[in-house]
Design a protein around this motif. Structure first.
Motif, mmCIF file in Angstrom:
data_model
loop_
_atom_site.group_PDB
_atom_site.id
_atom_site.type_symbol
_atom_site.label_atom_id
_atom_site.label_comp_id
_atom_site.label_asym_id
_atom_site.label_seq_id
_atom_site.Cartn_x
_atom_site.Cartn_y
_atom_site.Cartn_z
ATOM 1 N N PRO A 183 16.256 0.977 -14.087
ATOM 2 C CA PRO A 183 15.098 0.730 -14.968
ATOM 3 C C PRO A 183 14.559 -0.687 -14.863
ATOM 4 O O PRO A 183 13.327 -0.894 -14.924
ATOM 5 C CB PRO A 183 15.653 1.023 -16.369
ATOM 6 N N LEU A 184 15.455 -1.669 -14.719
ATOM 7 C CA LEU A 184 14.993 -3.044 -14.579
ATOM 8 C C LEU A 184 14.225 -3.228 -13.268
ATOM 9 O O LEU A 184 13.184 -3.898 -13.231
ATOM 10 C CB LEU A 184 16.179 -4.001 -14.642
ATOM 11 N N TRP A 185 14.728 -2.626 -12.197
ATOM 12 C CA TRP A 185 14.036 -2.703 -10.913
ATOM 13 C C TRP A 185 12.659 -2.040 -11.009
ATOM 14 O O TRP A 185 11.680 -2.558 -10.480
ATOM 15 C CB TRP A 185 14.889 -2.058 -9.827
ATOM 16 N N TRP A 186 12.592 -0.886 -11.672
ATOM 17 C CA TRP A 186 11.297 -0.216 -11.840
ATOM 18 C C TRP A 186 10.328 -1.089 -12.620
ATOM 19 O O TRP A 186 9.140 -1.156 -12.290
ATOM 20 C CB TRP A 186 11.487 1.115 -12.568
ATOM 21 N N LEU A 187 10.819 -1.790 -13.638
ATOM 22 C CA LEU A 187 9.955 -2.661 -14.422
ATOM 23 C C LEU A 187 9.420 -3.803 -13.571
ATOM 24 O O LEU A 187 8.231 -4.154 -13.660
ATOM 25 C CB LEU A 187 10.732 -3.213 -15.623
ATOM 26 N N VAL A 188 10.282 -4.389 -12.729
ATOM 27 C CA VAL A 188 9.837 -5.477 -11.856
ATOM 28 C C VAL A 188 8.768 -4.973 -10.882
ATOM 29 O O VAL A 188 7.729 -5.613 -10.681
ATOM 30 C CB VAL A 188 11.037 -6.075 -11.094
ATOM 31 N N VAL A 189 9.019 -3.809 -10.270
ATOM 32 C CA VAL A 189 8.062 -3.264 -9.304
ATOM 33 C C VAL A 189 6.744 -2.901 -9.988
ATOM 34 O O VAL A 189 5.651 -3.217 -9.490
ATOM 35 C CB VAL A 189 8.670 -2.035 -8.595
ATOM 36 N N ALA A 190 6.827 -2.229 -11.136
ATOM 37 C CA ALA A 190 5.611 -1.802 -11.829
ATOM 38 C C ALA A 190 4.779 -2.985 -12.302
ATOM 39 O O ALA A 190 3.544 -2.897 -12.370
ATOM 40 C CB ALA A 190 5.977 -0.913 -13.013
ATOM 41 N N SER A 191 5.421 -4.111 -12.611
ATOM 42 C CA SER A 191 4.678 -5.273 -13.093
ATOM 43 C C SER A 191 3.853 -5.924 -11.993
ATOM 44 O O SER A 191 2.936 -6.696 -12.298
ATOM 45 C CB SER A 191 5.644 -6.303 -13.687
ATOM 46 N N THR A 192 4.169 -5.631 -10.750
ATOM 47 C CA THR A 192 3.436 -6.239 -9.641
ATOM 48 C C THR A 192 2.252 -5.391 -9.183
ATOM 49 O O THR A 192 1.537 -5.796 -8.259
ATOM 50 C CB THR A 192 4.375 -6.460 -8.450
ATOM 51 N N LYS A 193 2.039 -4.241 -9.797
ATOM 52 C CA LYS A 193 1.004 -3.321 -9.331
ATOM 53 C C LYS A 193 -0.220 -3.365 -10.234
ATOM 54 O O LYS A 193 -0.136 -3.711 -11.419
ATOM 55 C CB LYS A 193 1.548 -1.885 -9.288
ATOM 56 N N ARG B 58 -3.384 -1.268 -12.112
ATOM 57 C CA ARG B 58 -3.372 -0.029 -12.886
ATOM 58 C C ARG B 58 -3.616 1.186 -12.004
ATOM 59 O O ARG B 58 -3.063 2.260 -12.243
ATOM 60 C CB ARG B 58 -4.421 -0.104 -13.998
ATOM 61 N N GLY B 59 -4.399 1.037 -10.938
ATOM 62 C CA GLY B 59 -4.646 2.161 -10.048
ATOM 63 C C GLY B 59 -3.460 2.514 -9.185
ATOM 64 O O GLY B 59 -3.234 3.687 -8.865
ATOM 65 N N ASP B 60 -2.659 1.494 -8.789
ATOM 66 C CA ASP B 60 -1.495 1.738 -7.932
ATOM 67 C C ASP B 60 -0.268 2.169 -8.718
ATOM 68 O O ASP B 60 0.736 2.563 -8.115
ATOM 69 C CB ASP B 60 -1.147 0.474 -7.141
ATOM 70 N N LEU B 61 -0.312 2.089 -10.022
ATOM 71 C CA LEU B 61 0.883 2.325 -10.820
ATOM 72 C C LEU B 61 1.408 3.746 -10.661
ATOM 73 O O LEU B 61 2.634 3.962 -10.574
ATOM 74 C CB LEU B 61 0.588 2.026 -12.296
ATOM 75 N N PHE B 62 0.516 4.731 -10.607
ATOM 76 C CA PHE B 62 0.940 6.125 -10.503
ATOM 77 C C PHE B 62 0.638 6.746 -9.137
ATOM 78 O O PHE B 62 1.052 7.867 -8.874
ATOM 79 C CB PHE B 62 0.245 6.961 -11.588
ATOM 80 N N SER B 63 -0.064 6.029 -8.282
ATOM 81 C CA SER B 63 -0.424 6.582 -6.974
ATOM 82 C C SER B 63 0.478 6.101 -5.845
ATOM 83 O O SER B 63 0.305 6.530 -4.704
ATOM 84 C CB SER B 63 -1.878 6.229 -6.643
ATOM 85 N N THR B 64 1.428 5.213 -6.136
ATOM 86 C CA THR B 64 2.329 4.698 -5.106
ATOM 87 C C THR B 64 3.775 4.974 -5.501
ATOM 88 O O THR B 64 4.066 5.478 -6.596
ATOM 89 C CB THR B 64 2.122 3.187 -4.913
ATOM 90 N N PRO C 124 7.107 4.708 -7.069
ATOM 91 C CA PRO C 124 7.438 3.981 -8.312
ATOM 92 C C PRO C 124 8.550 2.950 -8.154
ATOM 93 O O PRO C 124 8.674 2.061 -9.003
ATOM 94 C CB PRO C 124 7.853 5.107 -9.270
ATOM 95 N N LEU C 125 9.349 3.052 -7.092
ATOM 96 C CA LEU C 125 10.470 2.129 -6.910
ATOM 97 C C LEU C 125 10.243 1.155 -5.767
ATOM 98 O O LEU C 125 11.196 0.522 -5.304
ATOM 99 C CB LEU C 125 11.770 2.909 -6.678
ATOM 100 N N TRP C 126 8.985 1.044 -5.305
ATOM 101 C CA TRP C 126 8.726 0.067 -4.259
ATOM 102 C C TRP C 126 7.356 -0.549 -4.470
ATOM 103 O O TRP C 126 6.508 -0.001 -5.149
ATOM 104 C CB TRP C 126 8.828 0.694 -2.876
ATOM 105 N N PHE C 127 7.172 -1.701 -3.857
ATOM 106 C CA PHE C 127 5.980 -2.502 -4.098
ATOM 107 C C PHE C 127 4.776 -1.922 -3.352
ATOM 108 O O PHE C 127 4.908 -1.287 -2.312
ATOM 109 C CB PHE C 127 6.211 -3.939 -3.645
ATOM 110 N N ALA C 128 3.603 -2.211 -3.916
ATOM 111 C CA ALA C 128 2.333 -1.919 -3.250
ATOM 112 C C ALA C 128 1.624 -3.261 -3.054
ATOM 113 O O ALA C 128 2.194 -4.169 -2.472
ATOM 114 C CB ALA C 128 1.508 -0.941 -4.078
ATOM 115 N N ASP C 129 0.404 -3.391 -3.519
ATOM 116 C CA ASP C 129 -0.270 -4.690 -3.496
ATOM 117 C C ASP C 129 0.339 -5.588 -4.569
ATOM 118 O O ASP C 129 0.314 -5.267 -5.765
ATOM 119 C CB ASP C 129 -1.772 -4.516 -3.732
#
Length: 303
Positions: free
Chosen positions: A49-59, A61-67, A69-74
């Motif tokens: 869960p902590l890793w997911w929070l770190v990854v989600a904070s870097t995305k 709003r459009g990439d949050l659900f389209s990429t 969930p456990l890896w980085f996008a932009d």
């Protein structure tokens, strides 16, 4: 071969001195592997869960659900943090300052009060001492949520609800801190040292603040750390005490935002980034005080 010789085996070292090889049950490979598997599962349970929070904070709003969930996008963490602190004239920064005030000041005052109470229960003999200590131990078992409603009724009578005092005053009481301070004072503050201080003309207050509190310092840092984390994560008390947004701690403020995500979808990213930033002070405080925390817990376990 005698019974003693059969129980232990003398092995000659390079210098001719006998070395005793202790005999005892060996840990099987299967049990060690099982323990490692269990610890690995629980580690993943807490870290994912902590890793997911770190990854989600870097995305965005459009990439949050389209990429994934456990890896980085932009990577847009800096932009998200800037937008968070700029939203509504920086109300999130005000919430962080409120939490720092509640947890920092409340933790310090609670630590001093707990130290004085624990020291008095450990070093002074008076009627009812054990009854008072048993009452304090009973207070450790009472959940904070059970006291929230009575506290609200009391503060309503004196018209202190929706003020800083409504959160700060209940936070300066720590029954666990009193317990730990008494145990540590009994183990680390010698009576002979107190008698020597009194013979030198020091009063009881001066003896406590110049001699005893230094010997109790590891336990006091532990009490402060526990109280700081407890106040920082406190949610239910601000929920029933506060109505003005400028008085919210960060936990309650993020909850208020999360409750309106359906009406304001842009708050989803702010809640994620704000949640990530809200745990940074706890991590930093723990890393700075962990060595005192370990020694304090170890001394408390002596009794």
């Amino acid at each position: 071969m005698s019974a003693t010789t059969s129980a232990t085996r003398a092995i000659t070292t390079g210098r001719g001195r006998p070395r005793i090889a202790a005999s005892g049950p060996r840990e099987s490979i299967l049990s060690r592997a099982g323990a490692m598997v269990v610890m690995s599962v629980f580690t993943l349970y807490f870290l994912v869960p902590l890793w997911w929070l770190v990854v989600a904070s870097t995305k965005s709003r459009g990439d949050l659900f389209s990429t994934n969930p456990l890896w980085f996008a932009d990577f847009q963490l800096i932009e998200n943090i800037g937008a968070l602190f700029a939203y509504r004239d920086g109300v999130y920064g005000r919430w962080l300052l409120n939490s720092a005030l509640y947890a920092g000041l409340g933790g310090v005052i609670a630590t001093v009060i707990a130290a004085m109470c624990g020291y008095a229960l450990a070093k002074y003999k008076f009627p009812g001492r054990e009854a008072i200590f048993n009452t304090v131990l009973g207070g450790v078992l009472v959940p904070a949520t059970a006291l929230a409603l009575p506290l609200f009724l009391l503060f309503s009578q004196v018209q202190l609800t929706n003020t800083l005092w409504a959160v700060l005053l209940p936070s300066i009481v720590s029954p666990f801190g009193v317990y730990l301070s008494r145990v540590f004072a009994e183990a680390s503050v010698p009576d002979e040292l107190l008698e020597a201080s009194r013979l030198d003309g020091a009063g009881e207050v001066r003896t406590f603040f110049t001699v005893s509190i230094r010997l109790m310092f590891p336990a006091l840092v532990t009490v402060f750390l526990f109280q700081f984390v407890s106040i920082w994560n406190n949610f239910f008390l601000p929920l029933i005490m506060l109505r003005s947004e400028e008085l919210f701690p960060v936990t309650y403020g993020l909850y208020a935002w999360n409750s309106t995500i359906n009406q304001f979808p842009e708050l989803r990213t702010f809640v994620l980034v704000g949640s990530l930033l809200s745990i940074v002070p706890l991590i930093v405080t723990f890393l700075l005080l962990q060595r005192y925390w370990r020694s304090g817990l170890g001394s408390g376990a002596l009794k």
